[in-house]
Design an enzyme around this catalytic site. Structure first.
Site, PDB file in Angstrom:
ATOM      1  N   GLU A 183       0.908  -1.168  -0.026  1.00 58.81           N
ATOM      2  CA  GLU A 183       0.056   0.017   0.048  1.00 58.81           C
ATOM      3  C   GLU A 183       0.973   1.185   0.036  1.00 58.81           C
ATOM      4  O   GLU A 183       1.792   1.531   0.783  1.00 58.81           O
ATOM      5  CB  GLU A 183      -0.810   0.144   1.450  1.00 58.81           C
ATOM      6  CG  GLU A 183      -2.193  -0.570   1.370  1.00 58.81           C
ATOM      7  CD  GLU A 183      -2.577  -0.547   2.455  1.00 58.81           C
ATOM      8  OE1 GLU A 183      -2.414   0.691   3.196  1.00 58.81           O
ATOM      9  OE2 GLU A 183      -3.524  -1.315   3.033  1.00 58.81           O
TER      10      GLU A 183
ATOM     11  N   ASP B 165      -5.034   9.333  10.578  1.00 58.19           N
ATOM     12  CA  ASP B 165      -4.146   8.930  10.832  1.00 58.19           C
ATOM     13  C   ASP B 165      -3.376   9.550  12.146  1.00 58.19           C
ATOM     14  O   ASP B 165      -3.700  10.602  12.604  1.00 58.19           O
ATOM     15  CB  ASP B 165      -3.227   9.407   9.555  1.00 58.19           C
ATOM     16  CG  ASP B 165      -3.155   8.415   8.536  1.00 58.19           C
ATOM     17  OD1 ASP B 165      -3.165   7.096   8.779  1.00 58.19           O
ATOM     18  OD2 ASP B 165      -3.555   8.765   7.425  1.00 58.19           O
TER      19      ASP B 165
ATOM     20  N   TYR C  13     -11.064  -3.825   4.252  1.00 57.81           N
ATOM     21  CA  TYR C  13      -9.990  -3.615   5.217  1.00 57.81           C
ATOM     22  C   TYR C  13     -10.842  -3.580   6.496  1.00 57.81           C
ATOM     23  O   TYR C  13     -11.448  -2.875   6.580  1.00 57.81           O
ATOM     24  CB  TYR C  13      -9.432  -2.197   4.747  1.00 57.81           C
ATOM     25  CG  TYR C  13      -8.439  -1.655   5.659  1.00 57.81           C
ATOM     26  CD1 TYR C  13      -8.275  -1.658   6.968  1.00 57.81           C
ATOM     27  CD2 TYR C  13      -7.334  -1.119   4.685  1.00 57.81           C
ATOM     28  CE1 TYR C  13      -7.226  -1.131   7.376  1.00 57.81           C
ATOM     29  CE2 TYR C  13      -5.935  -0.675   5.334  1.00 57.81           C
ATOM     30  CZ  TYR C  13      -6.076  -0.758   6.758  1.00 57.81           C
ATOM     31  OH  TYR C  13      -5.110  -0.025   7.235  1.00 57.81           O
TER      32      TYR C  13
END
Lengths: 266, 404
Positions: A49, A60, A174
């Protein structure tokens, strides 16, 4: 057949788990990313990725935020990242996904992105701030070029929504292992196993676990209920710490232990 | 008029939170369930007479509503118009319109059974308004604020602390409001099960732009009723400053179906020709920031630009999606005033009316002064005085003493 599907079929045959590494493209440099990928593959990586750096990465944690800032400061842009993928493709057929917030893709232009990403050899896209309800135009553009769009499932996602996401997703799903942002955690959540088995019921697509998996031990535990694991912040931090190490040695020291933990014969 | 008819103006957003092409929900999956829960809680509260009664009670007995509609006679004369009215949100408890929203959201927090609230703040006004209602209801409160802003707004930081809130310094990115929102969203992603995020403006993912607007609409509703009471109809013009856009949408929205013209004034900073401004509607392009699609200041790669304004409350590179829609629909006009024009606005209102405005609404005053030629002698203008100037006095004094 596309590379992602092929990879998971192959892993299924071998009863193996996918080992997926994430790096922020452009950190420490695009050249370093490019050089490292074949070594990671050699040491057991199944998919790569590449994070497209964004000024406001709200999913994040501190490690990837800092990496994104460094990458942007170095002038990393989407066209340069596509060139990187094109260069990787000269040497390797490892499946490559771009992980990008929506805005950089929107500004590049959805149709143009799908066309250029496909031509460069990208296999799929993960967009952490795009739920399946939004941007049908983008989804259509990717479909038109047979690029996979991997949606995320969270621990807070209820059963009905899980089915919607499973249906919309392609390539794999995911699974976000923690209620939180990316970055290392001391331990993986005790509810991960039951959560994963509930999520698995929603789809026949492979289910890969990411967010917070930092050690080979955690990877092994997380992989037990899934089809693969994604190592992100831990790799980004290791890259930052070992900037002087050769790519071959780095891959051996950092990636190989994860491969061994997943029972891969490398 | 031709253009306006093609667009639906009321009854928006749609069920997905869209105002035409703008709005929506662009957030990490972890938050989607919380947004649905919030939407549901808000929908049921909106229909619940007890909730409405309680909100009315606190707006009246705690915040100080209704606020007066003050005629600014001397400034109106300078502008050469029939009437200039100021909607006095500056007289509210904590000094700005922000408390209309935080009271509504803290009542929702209690209703949802959440045990903690978080907020972002730029100038500190929304942080103070959140800390205030959190103290009132005994709910732990943490406020994210950029390190830069913490230095610029030391007084508000102290006020928040005095009110029992914890102020968390944001040292990432540009260390201003934009990054404070990022950090608050990250906190919410992590603590979503027991935490409510009180967003301070009509930005963010659905249902925030709709919900915050609804809580701020009391501004426009009172204005309309007061004008009627004194025998005036809907005014020719409604004017308000636009950062995220909550005070302006609060004034505009109840008038959307009327004939009143609407002018939103953005911050032009050092000038629209420089890179130092915050005019997301005037010069921005369509993009996604902080969970919704709207007009955004960004570069061609989709990286968000830093905004600049003398007023921390307007110093934001995005804007609420409904404003982007109203601009597209041609229903509202968006203009910009510079730092210098805002300072002239501060002086004019202070010296002619005895009211020291906050730097944010001073932009709207500055615009009116500069463009007074466009208004007719028969015009009535209502300006939303969204906040008082106490918080800005030090900055204003510095700016006025420095030679240009």
């Amino acid at each position: 057949m596309n590379r992602i599907r092929e990879k998971f079929l192959d892993l299924k045959k071998k009863r193996g788990k996918a080992l997926i590494f994430y790096m922020t493209a452009g950190d420490p440099s695009l050249a370093a990313n490019q050089a490292l990928i074949p070594f990671l593959e050699k040491e057991g990586a199944d998919l790569i990725e590449l994070g497209v750096p964004f000024s406001d990465p709200l999913a994040d944690g501190p490690v990837i935020q800092a990496a994104s800032q460094r990458a942007l400061k170095r002038g990393t842009t989407l066209p340069k990242i596509l060139t990187l993928v094109r260069n990787v493709r000269k040497k390797s057929q490892i499946p490559v996904l771009l992980m990008s917030y929506l805005n950089p893709l929107m500004q590049y232009g959805y149709e143009r992105f799908a066309k250029d990403a496909k031509a460069a050899g990208v296999d799929g896209v993960i967009v952490p701030d795009l739920p399946p309800e939004e941007e049908r135009v983008f989804v259509r553009a990717l479909k038109g070029k047979k690029l996979d769009l991997v949606y995320l499932l969270a621990p807070t996602t209820g059963p009905a929504r899980r089915r919607v996401i499973a249906k919309a997703s392609s390539g794999f799903i995911y699974y976000v292992s923690v209620t939180g942002v990316t970055g290392a955690r001391r331990q993986i959540s005790p509810s991960l196993r039951p959560d994963l088995s509930a999520a698995k019921k929603a789809s026949r697509l492979p289910l890969c676990v990411g967010f917070g998996i930092a050690t080979p031990g955690q990877a092994k535990a997380a992989a037990a209920g899934a089809d693969g694991v994604i190592i992100g912040s831990a790799l980004v931090r290791a890259l930052e710490k070992n900037s002087k190490m050769s790519h071959g040695l780095f891959a051996k020291k950092f990636a190989a232990p994860f491969a061994r933990a997943l029972g891969k014969a490398v | 008029m031709q253009k306006m008819r093609r667009f639906k103006l009321t009854g928006l957003p749609d069920s997905g939170g869209h105002f035409g092409p703008y709005g929506g929900k662009f957030v990490p999956e972890t938050l989607m369930t919380a947004l649905e829960e919030l939407e549901e809680a808000y929908r049921s509260a909106k229909k619940d007479p007890r909730f409405k009664k309680e909100l009315r009670f606190y707006l009246g007995n705690f915040a100080g509503r209704p606020t007066p509609l003050t005629e600014a006679k001397r400034l109106g004369k300078i502008l050469g118009v029939r009437h200039l009215f100021l909607k006095r949100e500056d007289l509210l408890h904590t000094g700005a319109h922000k408390i209309n929203n935080t009271l509504g959201q803290v009542l929702l927090t209690v209703r949802m059974g959440k045990k903690r609230v978080i907020a972002e703040t730029g100038a500190g006004q929304h942080g103070v308004a959140t800390a205030t209602v959190s103290a009132l209801f005994g709910i732990p409160c943490e406020v994210y604020m950029g390190e830069e802003d913490i230095h610029r707004q030391a007084l508000n930081v102290f006020r928040m602390k005095l009110l029992g809130a914890r102020v968390i310094s944001v040292k990432t990115g540009s260390q201003t409001l934009k990054d404070a929102v990022n950090e608050a969203i990250r906190d919410w992603v992590t603590n979503v099960r027991d935490t409510h995020y009180i967003i301070g403006s009509v930005i963010g993912p659905h249902p925030y732009p709709e919900m915050v607007r609804d809580f701020q609409c009391v501004i426009g509703r009172e204005t309309r009723a007061d004008l009627k009471k004194i025998g005036l109809g809907d005014p020719e013009y409604l004017v308000a400053c636009v950062g995220g856009g909550s005070n302006s949408i609060g004034l505009f929205h109840p008038f959307l179906k009327s004939r009143s013209k609407m002018i939103g004034v953005e911050a032009a900073g050092l000038g629209l020709h420089t890179a130092q401004h915050a005019a997301a509607l005037t010069l921005g392009t369509t993009g996604v920031l902080h969970g919704s699609k709207s007009r955004v200041l960004q570069n061609k790669d989709g990286q968000i630009d830093l905004a600049h304004s003398i007023s921390a409350g307007l110093d934001y590179p995005g804007v609420g999606p409904e404003h982007a829609y109203l601009k597209m629909a041609g229903r509202a006009e968006y203009v910009a005033a510079t730092d210098a024009e805002a300072l002239l606005g501060v002086k004019a209102l202070s010296q002619n009316e005895g009211i020291i405005p906050a730097l944010e609404p001073a932009h709207a005053i500055g615009y009116l002064l500069k463009h007074r030629g466009r208004f007719k002698k028969s015009d009535t203008i209502v300006l939303c005085l969204s906040g008082r100037g106490d918080k800005d006095v030090e900055q204003i004094s510095k700016a006025l003493n420095e030679p240009d």
